[in-house]
Structure formats: C-alpha cells, structure tokens
Design a protein around this motif. Structure first.
Motif, PDB file in Angstrom:
ATOM      1  N   ASP A  80      -9.350   0.797   4.924  1.00  0.00           N
ATOM      2  CA  ASP A  80      -8.158   0.388   5.668  1.00  0.00           C
ATOM      3  C   ASP A  80      -7.186  -0.294   4.707  1.00  0.00           C
ATOM      4  O   ASP A  80      -6.936  -1.497   4.777  1.00  0.00           O
ATOM      5  N   ILE A  81      -6.637   0.494   3.799  1.00  0.00           N
ATOM      6  CA  ILE A  81      -5.865  -0.051   2.687  1.00  0.00           C
ATOM      7  C   ILE A  81      -4.607  -0.793   3.132  1.00  0.00           C
ATOM      8  O   ILE A  81      -4.245  -1.807   2.552  1.00  0.00           O
ATOM      9  N   GLU A  82      -3.959  -0.318   4.169  1.00  0.00           N
ATOM     10  CA  GLU A  82      -2.720  -0.978   4.599  1.00  0.00           C
ATOM     11  C   GLU A  82      -2.989  -2.378   5.148  1.00  0.00           C
ATOM     12  O   GLU A  82      -2.268  -3.322   4.835  1.00  0.00           O
ATOM     13  N   VAL A  83      -4.053  -2.525   5.934  1.00  0.00           N
ATOM     14  CA  VAL A  83      -4.411  -3.846   6.468  1.00  0.00           C
ATOM     15  C   VAL A  83      -4.834  -4.770   5.329  1.00  0.00           C
ATOM     16  O   VAL A  83      -4.438  -5.936   5.279  1.00  0.00           O
ATOM     17  N   PHE A  84      -5.629  -4.248   4.390  1.00  0.00           N
ATOM     18  CA  PHE A  84      -6.074  -5.060   3.262  1.00  0.00           C
ATOM     19  C   PHE A  84      -4.878  -5.488   2.405  1.00  0.00           C
ATOM     20  O   PHE A  84      -4.756  -6.654   2.011  1.00  0.00           O
ATOM     21  N   TYR A  85      -3.972  -4.564   2.134  1.00  0.00           N
ATOM     22  CA  TYR A  85      -2.767  -4.871   1.349  1.00  0.00           C
ATOM     23  C   TYR A  85      -1.959  -5.980   2.023  1.00  0.00           C
ATOM     24  O   TYR A  85      -1.566  -6.950   1.367  1.00  0.00           O
ATOM     25  N   GLU A  86      -1.725  -5.852   3.317  1.00  0.00           N
ATOM     26  CA  GLU A  86      -0.960  -6.865   4.042  1.00  0.00           C
ATOM     27  C   GLU A  86      -1.670  -8.222   4.024  1.00  0.00           C
ATOM     28  O   GLU A  86      -1.010  -9.258   3.928  1.00  0.00           O
ATOM     29  N   SER A  87      -3.005  -8.212   4.096  1.00  0.00           N
ATOM     30  CA  SER A  87      -3.735  -9.483   4.052  1.00  0.00           C
ATOM     31  C   SER A  87      -3.539 -10.176   2.709  1.00  0.00           C
ATOM     32  O   SER A  87      -3.433 -11.401   2.643  1.00  0.00           O
ATOM     33  N   LEU A  88      -3.477  -9.405   1.624  1.00  0.00           N
ATOM     34  CA  LEU A  88      -3.246  -9.997   0.303  1.00  0.00           C
ATOM     35  C   LEU A  88      -1.819 -10.517   0.178  1.00  0.00           C
ATOM     36  O   LEU A  88      -1.591 -11.603  -0.351  1.00  0.00           O
ATOM     37  N   VAL A  89      -0.867  -9.752   0.674  1.00  0.00           N
ATOM     38  CA  VAL A  89       0.527 -10.197   0.646  1.00  0.00           C
ATOM     39  C   VAL A  89       0.671 -11.498   1.447  1.00  0.00           C
ATOM     40  O   VAL A  89       1.335 -12.441   1.008  1.00  0.00           O
ATOM     41  N   ASN A  90       0.010 -11.568   2.593  1.00  0.00           N
ATOM     42  CA  ASN A  90       0.064 -12.779   3.421  1.00  0.00           C
ATOM     43  C   ASN A  90      -0.562 -13.986   2.722  1.00  0.00           C
ATOM     44  O   ASN A  90      -0.174 -15.125   2.982  1.00  0.00           O
ATOM     45  N   ARG A  91      -1.551 -13.737   1.838  1.00  0.00           N
ATOM     46  CA  ARG A  91      -2.167 -14.820   1.061  1.00  0.00           C
ATOM     47  C   ARG A  91      -1.381 -15.124  -0.203  1.00  0.00           C
ATOM     48  O   ARG A  91      -1.823 -15.876  -1.052  1.00  0.00           O
ATOM     49  N   LYS A  92      -0.247 -14.467  -0.344  1.00  0.00           N
ATOM     50  CA  LYS A  92       0.629 -14.641  -1.503  1.00  0.00           C
ATOM     51  C   LYS A  92      -0.049 -14.211  -2.807  1.00  0.00           C
ATOM     52  O   LYS A  92       0.195 -14.789  -3.876  1.00  0.00           O
ATOM     53  N   THR A  93      -0.897 -13.196  -2.715  1.00  0.00           N
ATOM     54  CA  THR A  93      -1.516 -12.602  -3.894  1.00  0.00           C
ATOM     55  C   THR A  93      -0.466 -11.766  -4.609  1.00  0.00           C
ATOM     56  O   THR A  93       0.225 -10.960  -3.982  1.00  0.00           O
ATOM     57  N   VAL A  94      -0.327 -11.978  -5.903  1.00  0.00           N
ATOM     58  CA  VAL A  94       0.676 -11.237  -6.674  1.00  0.00           C
ATOM     59  C   VAL A  94       0.194  -9.797  -6.873  1.00  0.00           C
ATOM     60  O   VAL A  94      -0.889  -9.559  -7.407  1.00  0.00           O
ATOM     61  N   ILE A  95       1.011  -8.869  -6.423  1.00  0.00           N
ATOM     62  CA  ILE A  95       0.727  -7.444  -6.612  1.00  0.00           C
ATOM     63  C   ILE A  95       1.288  -7.053  -7.974  1.00  0.00           C
ATOM     64  O   ILE A  95       2.375  -7.505  -8.370  1.00  0.00           O
ATOM     65  N   HIS A  96       0.560  -6.212  -8.699  1.00  0.00           N
ATOM     66  CA  HIS A  96       1.010  -5.773 -10.023  1.00  0.00           C
ATOM     67  C   HIS A  96       2.406  -5.152  -9.897  1.00  0.00           C
ATOM     68  O   HIS A  96       2.657  -4.373  -8.976  1.00  0.00           O
ATOM     69  N   PRO A  97       3.329  -5.494 -10.816  1.00  0.00           N
ATOM     70  CA  PRO A  97       4.699  -4.970 -10.711  1.00  0.00           C
ATOM     71  C   PRO A  97       4.775  -3.444 -10.669  1.00  0.00           C
ATOM     72  O   PRO A  97       5.674  -2.879 -10.070  1.00  0.00           O
ATOM     73  N   ASN A  98       3.829  -2.779 -11.298  1.00  0.00           N
ATOM     74  CA  ASN A  98       3.798  -1.310 -11.282  1.00  0.00           C
ATOM     75  C   ASN A  98       2.747  -0.783 -10.320  1.00  0.00           C
ATOM     76  O   ASN A  98       2.373   0.381 -10.405  1.00  0.00           O
ATOM     77  N   GLY A  99       2.255  -1.634  -9.424  1.00  0.00           N
ATOM     78  CA  GLY A  99       1.133  -1.223  -8.592  1.00  0.00           C
ATOM     79  C   GLY A  99       1.283  -1.520  -7.120  1.00  0.00           C
ATOM     80  O   GLY A  99       0.292  -1.795  -6.451  1.00  0.00           O
ATOM     81  N   HIS A 100       2.504  -1.479  -6.601  1.00  0.00           N
ATOM     82  CA  HIS A 100       2.675  -1.694  -5.160  1.00  0.00           C
ATOM     83  C   HIS A 100       2.080  -0.529  -4.380  1.00  0.00           C
ATOM     84  O   HIS A 100       1.904   0.568  -4.919  1.00  0.00           O
ATOM     85  N   LEU A 101       1.773  -0.751  -3.129  1.00  0.00           N
ATOM     86  CA  LEU A 101       1.146   0.258  -2.285  1.00  0.00           C
ATOM     87  C   LEU A 101       2.008   1.506  -2.206  1.00  0.00           C
ATOM     88  O   LEU A 101       3.182   1.444  -1.837  1.00  0.00           O
ATOM     89  N   GLU A 102       1.414   2.630  -2.605  1.00  0.00           N
ATOM     90  CA  GLU A 102       2.115   3.904  -2.525  1.00  0.00           C
ATOM     91  C   GLU A 102       1.115   5.052  -2.531  1.00  0.00           C
ATOM     92  O   GLU A 102      -0.022   4.895  -2.960  1.00  0.00           O
ATOM     93  N   THR A 103       1.574   6.182  -2.055  1.00  0.00           N
ATOM     94  CA  THR A 103       0.751   7.392  -2.071  1.00  0.00           C
ATOM     95  C   THR A 103       0.948   8.082  -3.416  1.00  0.00           C
ATOM     96  O   THR A 103       2.083   8.326  -3.837  1.00  0.00           O
ATOM     97  N   LYS A 104      -0.162   8.368  -4.054  1.00  0.00           N
ATOM     98  CA  LYS A 104      -0.137   8.967  -5.383  1.00  0.00           C
ATOM     99  C   LYS A 104      -0.253  10.497  -5.277  1.00  0.00           C
ATOM    100  O   LYS A 104      -0.784  11.020  -4.300  1.00  0.00           O
ATOM    101  N   PRO A 105       0.182  11.221  -6.318  1.00  0.00           N
ATOM    102  CA  PRO A 105       0.108  12.684  -6.285  1.00  0.00           C
ATOM    103  C   PRO A 105      -1.324  13.223  -6.188  1.00  0.00           C
ATOM    104  O   PRO A 105      -1.541  14.356  -5.782  1.00  0.00           O
ATOM    105  N   TRP A 106      -2.304  12.404  -6.548  1.00  0.00           N
ATOM    106  CA  TRP A 106      -3.703  12.856  -6.515  1.00  0.00           C
ATOM    107  C   TRP A 106      -4.365  12.596  -5.161  1.00  0.00           C
ATOM    108  O   TRP A 106      -5.584  12.649  -5.037  1.00  0.00           O
ATOM    109  N   GLY A 107      -3.567  12.297  -4.140  1.00  0.00           N
ATOM    110  CA  GLY A 107      -4.097  12.205  -2.783  1.00  0.00           C
ATOM    111  C   GLY A 107      -4.705  10.862  -2.414  1.00  0.00           C
ATOM    112  O   GLY A 107      -5.516  10.785  -1.494  1.00  0.00           O
ATOM    113  N   GLN A 108      -4.307   9.821  -3.114  1.00  0.00           N
ATOM    114  CA  GLN A 108      -4.803   8.482  -2.816  1.00  0.00           C
ATOM    115  C   GLN A 108      -3.629   7.566  -2.500  1.00  0.00           C
ATOM    116  O   GLN A 108      -2.557   7.685  -3.094  1.00  0.00           O
TER     117      GLN A 108
END
Length: 129
Positions: A80-108
């Motif tokens: 459940d990546i979207e819920v997990f991502y939002e939980s980290l954002v809510n905890r003010k966890t710094v997301i890597h500048p080149n690693g925000h949540l997105e769909t990759k060409p390899w299907g992930q």
C-alpha cells in the motif's frame, strides 16, 4: 542427491545489513520517521536489528563512515505504497529530492529516502498489485 532436494525453497528471507555511525540516531530515525520497532530483546553494543511488518533491517556500527561515500541501498516492497508514503510525509520524513512517489517505466510505483547515514531506502509496489 535426490531430486526432492531441488523442490525445497532453501532461501526464505533476507535481512540487509547497513552501516550506522550512531546507534541511537539510527534507532530514533527508523522508529520516529518510518515506524520500525526493535527486533528481539537483546541490546547489542554495536549492532541493531529493526523490523516493520514482515521485514527486518540490521545495522552494524561503522563510526568512521563518511556518509558522502556510503552507497548502502535497500529496495523494500510494500502492498500500500500511497498510504505508506503519506504516513511518512505526515511524519515530516524527508523524501529524496529525486525520489518522490511516481510510477516508473518498469511497472513500479516508487519513492526513496535517505537515512542519517546516507543509506538509500527505495520503497516500491507493482502497479498491477
């Protein structure tokens, strides 16, 4: 060897070991930012075992580690990546500048963070999951 030997799944889990400079800093980050808990009931001086869900990450002390030269990386699957991502954002966890949540060409669908020692943690979920 008997052919039945080849039918067994001999590999059952993986527990990556990453370097850490300061056990308390690492423990606090994984507890407070990612929701991990300590695994086991023994506190080793220079070793830390943490878990969340069905995964464990182990850490070994490396006081001389230069974070700018650390290339430790782990890819962690989630269901459940979207819920997990939002939980980290809510905890003010710094997301890597080149690693925000997105769909990759390899299907992930993926995002990444760096821990205090510059270990890269990438979280992913198949878009068909």
């Amino acid at each position: 060897m008997k052919s039945s030997t080849y039918k067994r799944n001999m590999l059952t889990a993986i527990h990556p070991k990453l370097p850490m400079r300061d056990k308390q800093v690492t423990r606090d980050f994984y507890y407070n930012k990612l929701g991990f808990k300590e695994f086991g009931d023994v506190d080793y001086d220079s070793y830390l075992m943490l878990e969340k869900g069905h995964i464990q990450i182990h850490f070994f002390e490396f006081k001389g580690l230069n974070p700018a030269e650390n290339y430790g990386q782990v890819y962690i699957r989630t269901d459940d990546i979207e819920v997990f991502y939002e939980s980290l954002v809510n905890r003010k966890t710094v997301i890597h500048p080149n690693g925000h949540l997105e769909t990759k060409p390899w299907g992930q669908k993926e995002f990444s963070i760096l821990d205090p020692d510059n270990n890269l943690l990438t979280f992913g979920q198949g878009i068909a999951d």
